[in-house]
Scaffold this active site. Structure first.
Site: not given
Ligand code: GDP
Ligand code: IMO
Ligand code: MG
Length: 429
Positions: A13, A16, A40-41, A223
């Site tokens: 999270d 990416k 979840g992106h 991840q």
């Molecule tokens: P990912 O799984 O690595 O793609 O990240 P997620 O989407 O799960 O979580 C990142 C969160 O941070 C999302 O809600 C993005 O919209 C938000 N985000 C990404 N870059 C920035 C930033 O530079 N500033 C802020 N405030 N939010 C950001």
């Molecule tokens: P993105 O791509 C954050 C964590 C779960 C758990 C462990 C194993 O959005 O960064 P799983 O269901 O993969 O067997 O769970 O990994 N986990 C993540 N945490 N971001 C993710 O994906 C994750 N995908 C799995 O919370 O601790």
């Molecule tokens: Mg994510």
């Protein structure tokens, strides 16, 4: 024209999805090479929010070919739900290609994921419950189902019979659940065969030919480093190779073809699920990061555990991935803090350690050693060049760069596509 790998440098999270999305229309292919719908992106385009799970972020860029490669595990129901939801919002998903060698998440994988977690009780991993671990376990045990198997009913039935033989014993005798019939699984999976068929191909071949033509490829990791099956905080990890090496095995391209490896890291750190996290904050400061940073899971909605930036992890990620660049996201979330602590080393049972400890016990016992940096009050969300940042924020970024052992090429200052500062272009050599 480069091949760029984008991976998480922390526990996921990090942003990416956004980091991949902003590379934009100069990219010909965006490849998802590991994980599944545990990811979840969130990508924000013109104020519209898209939450992607199984689809690579390139799906939002017209002209870009999104690829789900062999290293991914696919829940077919989720795939089509996601495609339908995007199509309903006017996104063209017709360019999507899916590897014939990717493994399929069957209903029994989801069931086993959930019952295993329940059985583990307080030793649970805190998985996303999407069936990821059991599907990879079957792949490694050589009893998995691959996308190509959907087109041969006899073979598919045989494989499911083989898999269920063992699993029904486990479900009924150990977990006290009902047995799953071969017919129900075959019927469910065959129901998707016709629809997925036009998307299915030898994606490794497609990608290698694209590289031969000099096209630009981005490999988008799911991840993160600390969740990697080999290099993460085992056993509190996911079940795939989320580090840069996974981009090769998970897509069928050779390591010599990769030009850049980009790690994405927040200006602080978060974790979802169980397992040790040295800089975790349990007080109001953690709550502040969670609220201002919107730190709630994109996939499960769980509140993310929040803590200060951990440079031991950053250096480790830099090493195991061979990072050439870091993208530092969410710098804006730190605005308003008087002092910003950064973990520069661990104290492990009285010994100062600069490096990531290799064993679970030592990492669990790690107490962060902090260095404090000066904070800033100015709103930085409109900054578009490094010089637009307050001097103290510039100093914070430069210090992170130094203690992380990798240059910071891009800085995120807000969730939107446009909210970033580019110091070095990730697509030029
Ligand atoms: P990912 O799984 O690595 O793609 O990240 P997620 O989407 O799960 O979580 C990142 C969160 O941070 C999302 O809600 C993005 O919209 C938000 N985000 C990404 N870059 C920035 C930033 O530079 N500033 C802020 N405030 N939010 C950001
Ligand atoms: P993105 O791509 C954050 C964590 C779960 C758990 C462990 C194993 O959005 O960064 P799983 O269901 O993969 O067997 O769970 O990994 N986990 C993540 N945490 N971001 C993710 O994906 C994750 N995908 C799995 O919370 O601790
Ligand atoms: Mg994510």
């Amino acid at each position: 024209m480069p091949a760029v790998v984008v991976i998480g440098a922390q526990w996921g999270d990090e942003g990416k999805g956004k980091a991949t999305d902003v590379l934009g229309s100069r990219v010909d292919y965006v490849v998802k090479f590991n994980g599944g719908n545990n990811a979840g992106h969130t990508v924000v385009v013109d104020g519209e929010k898209y939450a992607l799970h199984l689809l690579p972020s390139g799906i939002l860029t017209p002209g870009c070919t999104p690829i789900i490669a062999n290293g991914v595990v696919i829940d077919l129901g989720v795939l089509f739900e996601e495609i339908d939801a995007l199509e309903a919002r006017g996104v063209d998903t017709s360019a999507l290609l899916v590897s014939s060698a990717a493994h399929v998440i069957a209903p029994y994988h989801r069931t086993i994921d959930n019952v295993t977690e329940r059985f583990l009780g307080k030793r649970k991993i805190g998985t996303t419950g999407r069936g990821i671990g059991p599907t990879y376990a079957d792949k490694i045990s050589r009893v998995g189902i691959r996308v190509a198997d959907l087109f041969d009913e006899t073979l598919l039935r045989e494989k499911i019979e083989g898999a269920l033989d063992q699993k029904n014993h486990l479900l009924v005798k150990v977990y006290n659940r009902r047995a799953i019939t071969v017919d129900e699984v075959v019927e469910e999976l065959l129901g998707y065969a016709e629809r997925i068929k036009p998307m299915v191909t030898d994606t490794a071949h497609v990608l290698n030919e694209a590289l031969d033509r000099g096209e630009t490829l981005v490999f988008e990791g799911g991840q993160a480093t600390m969740l990697d099956i080999d290099h993460g905080t085992y056993p509190f990890v996911t079940s795939s190779s989320a580090t840069a090496g996974g981009a090769c095995t998970g897509s069928g391209i050779g390591p010599t073809r990769i030009d850049r490896v980009v790690g994405v890291a927040k200006a602080y750190i978060t974790r979802v699920g169980e397992g040790p996290m040295p800089t975790e904050l349990f007080d109001g400061e953690g709550e502040r990061l969670r609220t201002i940073g919107g730190e709630f899971g994109t996939t499960t909605g769980r509140p993310r555990r929040c803590g200060w930036y951990d440079a031991v992890i950053a250096r480790y990620a830099s090493r195991v991935n061979g990072l050439t660049d870091l993208v530092l996201t969410k710098l804006d979330v730190l605005t308003g803090l008087e002092k910003i602590p950064v973990c520069v080393a661990y104290d492990i049972e009285g010994v100062r350690c600069q490096d990531m400890p290799v064993d679970q016990h030592a990492f669990g016992a790690a107490v962060p050693v902090y260095e404090e940096f000066e904070g800033w009050d100015e709103d930085i969300s409109g900054a578009r060049s490094f010089e637009d940042l307050p001097k103290v924020a510039q100093r914070y970024v430069r210090s992170l760069e130094e203690i992380s052992g990798c240059r910071i090429s891009t800085i995120g200052v807000g969730p939107g596509r446009e909210a970033l500062i580019v110091r070095h272009d990730l697509l030029s050599n």
